[in-house]
Design a protein around this motif. Structure first.
Motif, PDB file in Angstrom:
ATOM      1  N   VAL A 286      21.817  19.654  15.782  1.00 16.09           N
ATOM      2  CA  VAL A 286      21.783  18.734  14.758  1.00 16.09           C
ATOM      3  C   VAL A 286      21.575  17.301  14.920  1.00 16.09           C
ATOM      4  CG1 VAL A 286      22.715  20.526  13.114  1.00 16.09           C
ATOM      5  CG2 VAL A 286      24.250  18.618  13.861  1.00 16.09           C
ATOM      6  N   GLN A 287      21.837  17.112  16.160  1.00 16.85           N
ATOM      7  CA  GLN A 287      21.668  15.898  16.887  1.00 16.85           C
ATOM      8  C   GLN A 287      22.468  14.739  16.150  1.00 16.85           C
ATOM      9  OE1 GLN A 287      17.422  15.021  16.925  1.00 16.85           O
ATOM     10  NE2 GLN A 287      17.097  16.775  18.483  1.00 16.85           N
ATOM     11  N   PRO A 288      23.764  14.784  15.976  1.00 16.77           N
ATOM     12  CA  PRO A 288      24.423  13.509  15.568  1.00 16.77           C
ATOM     13  C   PRO A 288      24.758  12.284  16.640  1.00 16.77           C
ATOM     14  CG  PRO A 288      25.847  15.201  16.330  1.00 16.77           C
ATOM     15  CD  PRO A 288      24.633  15.652  16.318  1.00 16.77           C
ATOM     16  N   ASP A 289      24.673  11.152  16.067  1.00 16.40           N
ATOM     17  CA  ASP A 289      24.682  10.227  17.195  1.00 16.40           C
ATOM     18  C   ASP A 289      25.953  10.447  18.159  1.00 16.40           C
ATOM     19  OD1 ASP A 289      22.562   8.391  16.248  1.00 16.40           O
ATOM     20  OD2 ASP A 289      23.735   8.653  14.417  1.00 16.40           O
ATOM     21  N   LEU A 290      27.239  10.898  17.476  1.00 19.78           N
ATOM     22  CA  LEU A 290      28.440  10.921  18.366  1.00 19.78           C
ATOM     23  C   LEU A 290      28.955  12.241  18.116  1.00 19.78           C
ATOM     24  CD1 LEU A 290      29.993   7.332  18.099  1.00 19.78           C
ATOM     25  CD2 LEU A 290      28.743   8.515  20.363  1.00 19.78           C
ATOM     26  N   LEU A 291      29.500  12.782  19.012  1.00 22.63           N
ATOM     27  CA  LEU A 291      30.510  14.248  18.853  1.00 22.63           C
ATOM     28  C   LEU A 291      31.753  13.514  18.975  1.00 22.63           C
ATOM     29  CD1 LEU A 291      28.193  16.984  19.836  1.00 22.63           C
ATOM     30  CD2 LEU A 291      29.003  16.706  17.686  1.00 22.63           C
ATOM     31  N   PHE A 292      32.907  13.816  18.049  1.00 23.40           N
ATOM     32  CA  PHE A 292      34.152  13.794  18.334  1.00 23.40           C
ATOM     33  C   PHE A 292      34.841  15.088  18.410  1.00 23.40           C
ATOM     34  CE2 PHE A 292      38.371  13.362  16.729  1.00 23.40           C
ATOM     35  CZ  PHE A 292      38.863  12.292  17.743  1.00 23.40           C
ATOM     36  N   ALA A 293      35.490  15.457  19.643  1.00 20.51           N
ATOM     37  CA  ALA A 293      36.005  16.765  19.760  1.00 20.51           C
ATOM     38  C   ALA A 293      37.290  16.601  20.225  1.00 20.51           C
ATOM     39  CB  ALA A 293      35.277  17.664  20.867  1.00 20.51           C
ATOM     40  N   PRO A 294      38.322  16.685  19.397  1.00 18.06           N
ATOM     41  CA  PRO A 294      39.900  16.247  19.728  1.00 18.06           C
ATOM     42  C   PRO A 294      40.375  17.166  20.721  1.00 18.06           C
ATOM     43  CG  PRO A 294      39.572  16.010  17.203  1.00 18.06           C
ATOM     44  CD  PRO A 294      38.178  16.773  17.926  1.00 18.06           C
ATOM     45  N   GLN A 295      39.902  18.558  20.756  1.00 19.50           N
ATOM     46  CA  GLN A 295      40.366  19.475  21.531  1.00 19.50           C
ATOM     47  C   GLN A 295      40.044  19.274  22.928  1.00 19.50           C
ATOM     48  OE1 GLN A 295      39.395  23.407  20.186  1.00 19.50           O
ATOM     49  NE2 GLN A 295      40.717  23.313  18.365  1.00 19.50           N
ATOM     50  N   VAL A 296      38.911  19.000  23.214  1.00 17.12           N
ATOM     51  CA  VAL A 296      38.227  18.780  24.675  1.00 17.12           C
ATOM     52  C   VAL A 296      38.955  17.495  25.194  1.00 17.12           C
ATOM     53  CG1 VAL A 296      36.268  18.152  25.889  1.00 17.12           C
ATOM     54  CG2 VAL A 296      35.877  19.898  23.872  1.00 17.12           C
ATOM     55  N   LEU A 297      39.127  16.714  24.510  1.00 16.20           N
ATOM     56  CA  LEU A 297      39.792  15.430  24.858  1.00 16.20           C
ATOM     57  C   LEU A 297      40.958  15.646  25.211  1.00 16.20           C
ATOM     58  CD1 LEU A 297      39.886  11.953  25.105  1.00 16.20           C
ATOM     59  CD2 LEU A 297      40.827  12.230  22.463  1.00 16.20           C
ATOM     60  N   GLY A 298      41.861  16.177  24.371  1.00 17.57           N
ATOM     61  CA  GLY A 298      43.236  16.594  24.671  1.00 17.57           C
ATOM     62  C   GLY A 298      43.673  17.465  25.916  1.00 17.57           C
ATOM     63  N   SER A 299      42.985  18.434  25.948  1.00 19.66           N
ATOM     64  CA  SER A 299      42.873  19.433  27.215  1.00 19.66           C
ATOM     65  C   SER A 299      42.440  18.685  28.555  1.00 19.66           C
ATOM     66  CB  SER A 299      42.129  20.483  26.969  1.00 19.66           C
ATOM     67  OG  SER A 299      40.825  20.229  26.845  1.00 19.66           O
ATOM     68  N   ASP A 300      41.315  18.116  28.501  1.00 16.71           N
ATOM     69  CA  ASP A 300      40.859  17.444  29.544  1.00 16.71           C
ATOM     70  C   ASP A 300      41.839  16.317  30.255  1.00 16.71           C
ATOM     71  OD1 ASP A 300      38.856  19.172  29.730  1.00 16.71           O
ATOM     72  OD2 ASP A 300      37.278  17.627  29.686  1.00 16.71           O
ATOM     73  N   LEU A 301      42.245  15.329  29.301  1.00 19.18           N
ATOM     74  CA  LEU A 301      43.271  14.351  29.541  1.00 19.18           C
ATOM     75  C   LEU A 301      44.678  14.941  30.136  1.00 19.18           C
ATOM     76  CD1 LEU A 301      42.850  11.652  26.716  1.00 19.18           C
ATOM     77  CD2 LEU A 301      41.958  11.437  28.991  1.00 19.18           C
ATOM     78  N   LEU A 302      44.955  16.009  29.594  1.00 17.74           N
ATOM     79  CA  LEU A 302      46.333  16.732  30.068  1.00 17.74           C
ATOM     80  C   LEU A 302      45.986  17.267  31.508  1.00 17.74           C
ATOM     81  CD1 LEU A 302      49.028  17.819  29.769  1.00 17.74           C
ATOM     82  CD2 LEU A 302      48.063  19.559  28.672  1.00 17.74           C
ATOM     83  N   VAL A 303      44.895  17.861  31.742  1.00 27.17           N
ATOM     84  CA  VAL A 303      44.627  18.130  33.076  1.00 27.17           C
ATOM     85  C   VAL A 303      44.582  16.968  34.088  1.00 27.17           C
ATOM     86  CG1 VAL A 303      42.722  19.459  34.419  1.00 27.17           C
ATOM     87  CG2 VAL A 303      43.459  20.542  32.187  1.00 27.17           C
ATOM     88  N   ARG A 304      43.877  16.039  33.665  1.00 30.52           N
ATOM     89  CA  ARG A 304      43.889  14.994  34.455  1.00 30.52           C
ATOM     90  C   ARG A 304      44.950  14.544  34.871  1.00 30.52           C
ATOM     91  NH1 ARG A 304      38.425  12.724  35.336  1.00 30.52           N
ATOM     92  NH2 ARG A 304      37.017  14.027  34.129  1.00 30.52           N
ATOM     93  N   THR A 305      45.914  14.468  33.696  1.00 32.64           N
ATOM     94  CA  THR A 305      47.278  13.840  34.159  1.00 32.64           C
ATOM     95  C   THR A 305      48.073  14.719  35.204  1.00 32.64           C
ATOM     96  OG1 THR A 305      47.190  12.848  31.883  1.00 32.64           O
ATOM     97  CG2 THR A 305      49.282  13.093  33.152  1.00 32.64           C
ATOM     98  N   LEU A 306      47.944  16.232  35.053  1.00 29.95           N
ATOM     99  CA  LEU A 306      48.783  16.813  35.808  1.00 29.95           C
ATOM    100  C   LEU A 306      48.152  16.944  37.293  1.00 29.95           C
ATOM    101  CD1 LEU A 306      48.952  19.994  33.332  1.00 29.95           C
ATOM    102  CD2 LEU A 306      50.576  18.631  33.953  1.00 29.95           C
ATOM    103  N   PHE A 307      47.040  16.717  37.526  1.00 31.46           N
ATOM    104  CA  PHE A 307      46.428  16.686  38.915  1.00 31.46           C
ATOM    105  C   PHE A 307      46.359  15.185  39.595  1.00 31.46           C
ATOM    106  CE2 PHE A 307      45.469  20.840  37.612  1.00 31.46           C
ATOM    107  CZ  PHE A 307      45.631  21.675  38.554  1.00 31.46           C
TER     108      PHE A 307
END
Length: 442
Positions: free
Chosen positions: A404-425
């Motif tokens: 639907v081509q929104p200007d921005l997508l906000f995905a809290p789940q993607v943000l939280g999981s990736d930040l957690l993985v980057r912090t662990l490694f």
């Protein structure tokens, strides 16, 4: 001969001391631990602490209750006590006087000196009625109660020539009302109605008794209660049919006083009772129109989710204008002063009312990803130049909502999981990474 082994003094074992036997004199000479008087105190100390804690809690609760309900309750109690003290001694003589009036006709009015108690009775009844308004913290009840308290104190001094119980209760009431005047700041319809009832009732009694008192000065003369009541209503309402005309100076002055008091009481009643109702409706209508005109360069949030409420709270804390659209039948978590519109966010008229074409951005933060996608399409159809930010609750729907081509997508789940993985490694996290994860960019 066997050699004797010399042990250095520093390595010589210490001589063992025989333990004192139980019951021996040595054991008896060993002083026992002193039994101090503090042992019972130590046993009672927890109870003392519990009692002190409960007393402190009760004190804090009492202070809280006093701050919330104490001043108005005390003022209402003093007003009731002062009113009862005013009415109780005069009720029997006044009742006897009215019975004579009903039995012997209006000719007995001039001989009823007990009617002098009528002002005190009216003041007492007014104080009892205003006690209800004081409990409601009504400002109009505070004003009337203060005036009636001053009048009660003045009547008590004038009649008794010295301070008495009525004067003391009235003085305490005046002091409480003056000290806690800030507590009585509400505009109460019930207190306003009591004020209107008190004013109209007092004026009716004044008009009926005065018409009987000066009845001989009218043509035709007023000689019974129904005629006096009819003339009072006719004069108070300024109808003036002309069927009863004052002839003497006293009767004319009394009629003038009734006209002035009637206009005053009715005008005050309308302003006190009807004014707040009409004024509140006009105020709400004007506020709605002004709010609608001010919906420019603002943000529009769609939804009642926790993310939507948190976003509204953060924007509101920064004094940013925000308009919220919630669906029909949904419970609103937003406060009463929030700019909330109820309706279907996919309809153009609802988006127009929210000022979407003049908004800086529209955030679709509802719990259903499909509803967010439809809302983005509706906003782009109505206002293609307005930035749209779509919230994604399920990461599996990212690809579908991108269509639907929104200007921005906000995905809290993607943000939280990736930040957690980057912090662990131990992987670095910079602004570009956060921006990419925050808005689910490719």
């Amino acid at each position: 001969m066997p050699r004797s082994i010399m042990v250095p003094p520093e390595h010589a074992p210490e001589p063992t001391r025989p333990e004192p036997q139980v019951g021996s004199a040595t054991r008896q000479n060993v002083p026992s631990p002193p039994t101090s008087a503090s042992a019972p105190t130590r046993r009672k100390a927890p109870w003392l602490l519990i009692v002190r804690a409960r007393l402190a809690a009760a004190w804090r609760l009492g202070v809280k209750l006093w701050g919330e309900h104490g001043p108005q309750a005390l003022a209402a109690l003093l007003a009731t006590a002062c009113g009862v003290l005013q009415v109780s001694p005069q009720f029997a003589p006044l009742l006897t006087a009215l019975q004579h009036l009903l039995q012997r006709g209006p000719g007995s009015v001039t001989h009823l000196a007990d009617l002098a108690a009528l002002p005190r009775v009216l003041v007492g009844i007014g104080l009892v009625l205003m006690a209800v308004g004081l409990l409601l913290r009504a400002r109009v009840a505070w004003v009337i109660g203060l005036l009636l308290g001053l009048l009660s104190a003045g009547l008590a001094l004038w009649i008794a020539r010295q301070p008495n119980a009525i004067f003391a209760s009235a003085a305490l009431l005046i002091a409480v009302l003056l000290v806690y005047s800030r507590h009585f700041n509400r505009s109460s319809l019930a207190a306003s109605s009591l004020f209107a009832l008190l004013g109209i009732g007092s004026l009716l009694i004044y008009g009926v008794l005065g018409s009987l008192w000066f009845g001989a000065g009218y043509a035709p003369p007023i000689q019974d209660l129904p005629t006096a009541f009819y003339y009072t209503i006719e004069t108070m309402s300024t109808l003036g049919y002309g069927d009863i005309v004052p002839r003497t100076v006293e009767a004319r002055m009394f009629t003038v006083s009734m006209v002035v008091l009637g206009i005053t009481v009715f005008a005050t009643t309308l302003s006190v009772v009807i004014g707040p109702l009409v004024g509140g409706s006009i105020k709400r209508a004007l506020e709605g129109r002004m709010q609608k005109q001010q919906r420019r360069n603002h943000y529009v949030i769609l939804g009642v989710s926790s993310l939507a409420y948190t976003m509204w709270k953060e924007l509101h804390a920064r004094n940013v204008p925000v308009t919220v659209i919630i669906g029909l039948g949904q419970h609103s978590p937003y406060p009463e002063d929030a700019d909330v519109i109820t309706g279907d966010a996919t309809r153009n008229e609802v988006l127009q009312e929210a000022g979407v074409p003049q908004a800086k951005a529209v955030l679709t933060l509802r719990d259903d990803d499909a509803e967010n996608a439809f809302a983005v399409l509706a906003v782009k159809e109505l206002a293609p130049g307005v930035k749209t930010i779509a919230g994604v609750n399920d990461a599996r729907h990212l690809a579908k909502i991108r269509r639907v081509q929104p200007d921005l997508l906000f995905a809290p789940q993607v943000l939280g999981s990736d930040l957690l993985v980057r912090t662990l490694f131990g992987e670095p996290i910079d602004n570009d990474t956060v921006s990419k994860l925050l808005f689910a960019q490719n």
